[in-house]
Design a protein around this motif. Structure first.
Motif, PDB file in Angstrom:
ATOM      1  N   ARG A 161       0.819  -1.203   0.000  1.00  0.00           N
ATOM      2  CA  ARG A 161       0.000   0.000   0.000  1.00  0.00           C
ATOM      3  C   ARG A 161       0.858   1.260   0.000  1.00  0.00           C
ATOM      4  NH1 ARG A 161      -4.955   1.566   0.346  1.00  0.00           N
ATOM      5  NH2 ARG A 161      -5.677  -0.597   0.441  1.00  0.00           N
ATOM      6  N   VAL A 162       1.931   1.253   0.768  1.00  0.00           N
ATOM      7  CA  VAL A 162       2.824   2.420   0.814  1.00  0.00           C
ATOM      8  C   VAL A 162       3.425   2.672  -0.561  1.00  0.00           C
ATOM      9  CG1 VAL A 162       5.011   3.272   1.748  1.00  0.00           C
ATOM     10  CG2 VAL A 162       3.350   2.201   3.266  1.00  0.00           C
ATOM     11  N   LEU A 163       3.846   1.611  -1.256  1.00  0.00           N
ATOM     12  CA  LEU A 163       4.421   1.779  -2.587  1.00  0.00           C
ATOM     13  C   LEU A 163       3.383   2.333  -3.559  1.00  0.00           C
ATOM     14  CD1 LEU A 163       6.590   1.474  -4.734  1.00  0.00           C
ATOM     15  CD2 LEU A 163       5.998  -0.953  -4.927  1.00  0.00           C
ATOM     16  N   ALA A 213       2.760   5.940  -2.980  1.00  0.00           N
ATOM     17  CA  ALA A 213       3.865   6.763  -3.498  1.00  0.00           C
ATOM     18  C   ALA A 213       3.799   6.899  -5.014  1.00  0.00           C
ATOM     19  CB  ALA A 213       5.204   6.160  -3.075  1.00  0.00           C
ATOM     20  N   LEU A 214       3.423   5.828  -5.702  1.00  0.00           N
ATOM     21  CA  LEU A 214       3.312   5.887  -7.157  1.00  0.00           C
ATOM     22  C   LEU A 214       2.224   6.868  -7.588  1.00  0.00           C
ATOM     23  CD1 LEU A 214       3.652   2.097  -8.083  1.00  0.00           C
ATOM     24  CD2 LEU A 214       5.380   3.880  -8.348  1.00  0.00           C
ATOM     25  N   ILE A 215       1.075   6.821  -6.923  1.00  0.00           N
ATOM     26  CA  ILE A 215      -0.021   7.711  -7.291  1.00  0.00           C
ATOM     27  C   ILE A 215       0.279   9.150  -6.879  1.00  0.00           C
ATOM     28  CG2 ILE A 215      -2.481   8.173  -6.999  1.00  0.00           C
ATOM     29  CD1 ILE A 215      -1.689   5.666  -8.672  1.00  0.00           C
ATOM     30  N   THR A 230       4.982  -6.259  -4.026  1.00  0.00           N
ATOM     31  CA  THR A 230       6.244  -5.991  -3.316  1.00  0.00           C
ATOM     32  C   THR A 230       6.933  -7.291  -2.909  1.00  0.00           C
ATOM     33  OG1 THR A 230       4.996  -5.791  -1.253  1.00  0.00           O
ATOM     34  CG2 THR A 230       5.475  -3.757  -2.465  1.00  0.00           C
ATOM     35  N   THR A 231       6.507  -8.392  -3.507  1.00  0.00           N
ATOM     36  CA  THR A 231       7.093  -9.701  -3.220  1.00  0.00           C
ATOM     37  C   THR A 231       7.659 -10.300  -4.505  1.00  0.00           C
ATOM     38  OG1 THR A 231       4.959 -10.774  -3.604  1.00  0.00           O
ATOM     39  CG2 THR A 231       5.473 -10.118  -1.344  1.00  0.00           C
ATOM     40  N   GLU A 275      12.792  -1.469  -9.291  1.00  0.00           N
ATOM     41  CA  GLU A 275      13.899  -1.151  -8.381  1.00  0.00           C
ATOM     42  C   GLU A 275      13.699   0.247  -7.833  1.00  0.00           C
ATOM     43  OE1 GLU A 275      17.207   0.438 -11.618  1.00  0.00           O
ATOM     44  OE2 GLU A 275      17.426  -1.569 -10.735  1.00  0.00           O
ATOM     45  N   LEU A 276      14.240   0.465  -6.654  1.00  0.00           N
ATOM     46  CA  LEU A 276      14.118   1.762  -5.983  1.00  0.00           C
ATOM     47  C   LEU A 276      15.452   2.489  -5.871  1.00  0.00           C
ATOM     48  CD1 LEU A 276      11.818   0.736  -2.982  1.00  0.00           C
ATOM     49  CD2 LEU A 276      11.118   1.813  -5.116  1.00  0.00           C
TER      50      LEU A 276
END
Length: 372
Positions: free
Chosen positions: A219-221, A224-226, A277-278, A338-339
């Motif tokens: 959810r956090v990712l 951040a994308l939106i 995220t997995t 990747e981050l």
């Protein structure tokens, strides 16, 4: 003494507005034409210097001498500094294998691309449409890889990239990532659509702009994308329009919620994006496929092509991913993200101007030691 009057007739006011719009359009066209002609001149000057073997013929001070003589004959011209002349020569050397083929009677192979006169002319029109500041950056970064430089030049023209965006995309290794997603498009889409669909994939996707660090959850990712939707759309590629997050579909007596829904205007189809995220698991294909079938039944309009799915995971086993793709009849791409690569907060001014380079060069003493 005559006085001016205000004409309020609607036809007149509309005509004035149309004239203003046409004038602004003509200014833009004139600026583009001027830019193309100047870039053409730079290329031809670079070709002259290379063909004349100018440095060998006239010595190590050649660039300084030519700069002085050209600026003497053209007062006010700022493009003839020694550094810029060197860029012009390198500009010719970078692209000459693509452009000079028109001078030869036979076809030539550059990598795996057969360069004909027609293709060379298309490349010439492309190259001369790119601003000089962009070219300087590409000359610095891609001096030994003209194919890569041409790729970024083409993307610049296609998307209207500023130099800051070009720097961003080069910094994320777009040349190495574009079109690299594991897909089953050849099996599930018509040939013309499959090629275009493959082109929009990337592997890995670079989500460095989210500035997330471990630990974080799905959810956090997605938040951040939106939150960074403009940069997310830029990373997805050409033609994506954002339709919504947790997009709700009623399927029978149940509700389904897609992570993110987009529409791609080039492919003329909906694109369902699922972010995990997995590590990739084959069960992800079934989940995504069910969303795509639902989108085809409930959202797809006459003239739309088949819905495409993009599955973006933290990691994947490529063989496992390929097996899972073979089992699906839905057009799906599987990529990693990747981050690690972060987008600079401020890009303007990170490339020194020609004048700044000249000042640095002039700040050296006769022994070649820079003054502090």
């Amino acid at each position: 003494m005559s006085k001016s009057i205000n004409i309020l007739d609607e036809d007149y006011l509309q005509w004035v507005q149309d004239l203003c719009n046409r004038y602004r359009q003509s200014q833009i066209k004139a600026a583009v034409k001027v830019n193309k002609e100047m870039i053409r001149f730079y290329y031809e000057l670079g070709r002259d210097m290379s063909e004349k073997k100018a440095e060998v013929r006239w010595g190590s001070k050649f660039f300084a001498s030519l700069s002085r003589d050209l600026m003497t004959q053209n007062p006010g011209a700022t493009c003839f500094s020694p550094t810029n002349l060197l860029y012009m020569r390198n500009f010719y050397r970078l692209y000459s294998n693509f452009l000079e083929i028109t001078q030869q009677p036979a076809e030539q192979i550059e990598g795996e691309v057969i360069i004909t006169q027609q293709l060379a002319e298309q490349i010439r029109n492309l190259i001369f449409s790119v601003p000089w500041g962009h070219h300087m950056y590409l000359i610095d970064k891609c001096s030994d890889n003209p194919t890569e430089a041409l790729f970024y030049a083409r993307e610049t023209v296609k998307h209207g990239w500023s130099r800051s965006v070009l720097m961003n995309m080069y910094g994320t290794d777009l040349f190495e990532r574009q079109g690299k997603g594991d897909t089953n498009f050849i099996k599930t889409l018509p040939s013309q659509e499959s090629d275009l669909a493959q082109e929009i994939t990337r592997d890995p996707y670079c989500f460095g702009f989210t500035q997330l660090c471990e630990p974080y959850n799905e959810r956090v990712l997605k938040d951040a994308l939106i939150t960074n939707i403009e940069k997310f759309l830029l990373e997805l590629g050409t033609g994506f329009a954002y339709m919504g997050r947790e997009y709700r579909l009623e399927v029978g007596q149940t509700e389904q919620f897609m992570d993110m829904l987009f529409y791609n205007v080039r492919l003329r189809c909906y694109v369902v994006v699922e972010v995990k995220t997995t590590k990739f698991e084959p069960s992800h294909i079934g989940q995504l496929g069910s969303y795509m079938v639902a989108a085809d039944h409930l959202l797809r309009n006459p003239g739309d092509n088949k819905t495409i799915g993009l599955l973006i995971c933290k990691s994947k086993d490529r063989i496992e991913a390929q097996y899972a793709l073979e089992s699906s009849s839905q057009p799906i791409s599987i990529s990693e993200y990747e981050l690690e690569k972060f987008y600079p907060e401020k890009l303007e001014g990170t490339i020194p101007s020609i004048e700044e380079i000249e000042r640095k060069l002039n700040a050296k003493n006769e022994d070649g030691i820079e003054k502090i």
